[in-house]
Design an enzyme around this catalytic site. Sequence first.
Site, mmCIF file in Angstrom:
data_model
loop_
_atom_site.group_PDB
_atom_site.id
_atom_site.type_symbol
_atom_site.label_atom_id
_atom_site.label_comp_id
_atom_site.label_asym_id
_atom_site.label_seq_id
_atom_site.Cartn_x
_atom_site.Cartn_y
_atom_site.Cartn_z
ATOM 1 N N TRP A 191 -15.143 46.120 34.771
ATOM 2 C CA TRP A 191 -15.501 44.701 34.593
ATOM 3 C C TRP A 191 -15.578 44.000 35.949
ATOM 4 O O TRP A 191 -16.407 43.111 36.139
ATOM 5 C CB TRP A 191 -14.465 44.020 33.704
ATOM 6 C CG TRP A 191 -14.661 42.534 33.562
ATOM 7 C CD1 TRP A 191 -15.436 41.892 32.637
ATOM 8 C CD2 TRP A 191 -14.082 41.494 34.365
ATOM 9 N NE1 TRP A 191 -15.369 40.524 32.818
ATOM 10 C CE2 TRP A 191 -14.543 40.262 33.871
ATOM 11 C CE3 TRP A 191 -13.204 41.499 35.446
ATOM 12 C CZ2 TRP A 191 -14.155 39.043 34.427
ATOM 13 C CZ3 TRP A 191 -12.829 40.284 36.007
ATOM 14 C CH2 TRP A 191 -13.301 39.078 35.497
ATOM 15 N N HIS A 192 -14.720 44.413 36.882
ATOM 16 C CA HIS A 192 -14.680 43.736 38.172
ATOM 17 C C HIS A 192 -15.903 44.013 39.032
ATOM 18 O O HIS A 192 -16.234 43.190 39.905
ATOM 19 C CB HIS A 192 -13.415 44.154 38.934
ATOM 20 C CG HIS A 192 -12.177 43.458 38.480
ATOM 21 N ND1 HIS A 192 -11.413 43.908 37.416
ATOM 22 C CD2 HIS A 192 -11.564 42.339 38.932
ATOM 23 C CE1 HIS A 192 -10.386 43.092 37.245
ATOM 24 N NE2 HIS A 192 -10.452 42.141 38.138
ATOM 25 N N GLY A 193 -16.557 45.124 38.834
ATOM 26 C CA GLY A 193 -17.727 45.381 39.661
ATOM 27 C C GLY A 193 -18.360 46.722 39.374
ATOM 28 O O GLY A 193 -17.724 47.637 38.849
#
Length: 466
Positions: A323-325
């Site tokens: 989700w972060h990248g």
Amino acid sequence: MIFNSLAFLIFFPIVFFCYWFLPRKQVRIQNILLLVASYVFYGWWDWRFLSLIAFSTIVDYVLGLKIDKSENKKKFFLVLSIMTNLGLLATFKYFNFFIESWVDFCSIFGYEVSLSTLNIILPVGISFYTFQTMSYSIDIYRGELKPTRSFINFATFVSFFPQLVAGPIERASNLIPQIEEQRKWIHNRFKDGFFQILIGFFRKVVVADGIGAVIDGIYNEPDIHNASSILMAVVLYSFQIYFDFSGYSDIAIGTAKLLGFDFKRNFNLPYFSVSITEFWRRWHISLSTWLRDYLYIPLGGNRKGIVLQYRNLFITMLLGGLWHGSSWNFVVWGAIHGILLGLEKKFNLLPKNYNFFKNIIIFFIVSLIWVFFRSLSFHDSIFIFNKLFSEDYLLPYVGNINSLMTVLYGLFLAIFFDVILFRRNIHLESFGSKLNTLSFSIISVFILINIVLFYSSSSNFIYFQF
């Protein structure tokens, strides 16, 4: 528009005064003002992506009503909502990552695959507002929330500018009722909000930006720095990302409070944790609870045996990392946290009370895992670990000594303040109103002077890239 910019310092006072000078009984007019202000705030970065957030808003507003009214097609409309939101994320955030990963995978087996990538700009905040609208649809499906009939209110919920681009990820059950009801001016609320905004700016401008000026060059070119320099950068980055992101959350929560809204706490002194489990209860709370409620528990949580619990923890953190990248660095970062959470459950490593030595150990473990989060590539991450564990430690490169002294000064004040909060069990959200007028004024002026003195440039917040 970013909080630490001249544009916002002009924008927010205008919104604030217009908002409170409107007739207070006309909540609808206030909400329209907030909606317009939010679209101006978001469009300031790139007006073209206003259509994207408007599309997401319309889809989830309509599908929310459909889920509530339908008897036989509830699941269909829910899946449609989830697929729409995940489709937006997959297209704008992960399309190139999936393509490049598939090409690399095929090359391992000797197959040369030529696939085209797209020159896609990642819309700021898309990870946050898609999660927010997804939880709205899921809560309606579960029967935990009734959909709002007002499109204005729902659009305000999705785009509310204080938390639009980097959270906290607010639940509809908390925010929409506040949007629908009349807001009242409360003096103590103003003191709390104003003080939290000042603390947020101090954390960002004085501490986080100061650290970035010292360590960015080390992380950007780790091959030319020795192990001591890299170790210094690893430790300092833990503080940078905490004070950068908690600073953003403080400004967001404080700004919302000045407009009459109460957001949920997003950070609760995470570096005082004595386990990885406790760290995730204190770090980015709105995301960790979202992953728990909408991913970990639906997967089975801890209800289907210890082995499946380990699996569920691992999958949750793996996807939380993704989700972060769109990078294998984030996948590995999430996977390591998932493994450590499972090990803590397996060996019952969850102390009930604070222990200084365990606190230090957890801090250094978290700091080492942050290497994957900060490094420019997976290769750089491995290179950094090789240096940390194989080279001799010489004097670190500190760059400009004045920059380092600025970092140590800001870091000391920030940590000292956090220690006071921790030892007295006080939450920042209510700290301002606990001070008398004289103390509030003196401390506020001192913080403001520091912000003005150390402000150098309107650098982006770290979590804007997510």
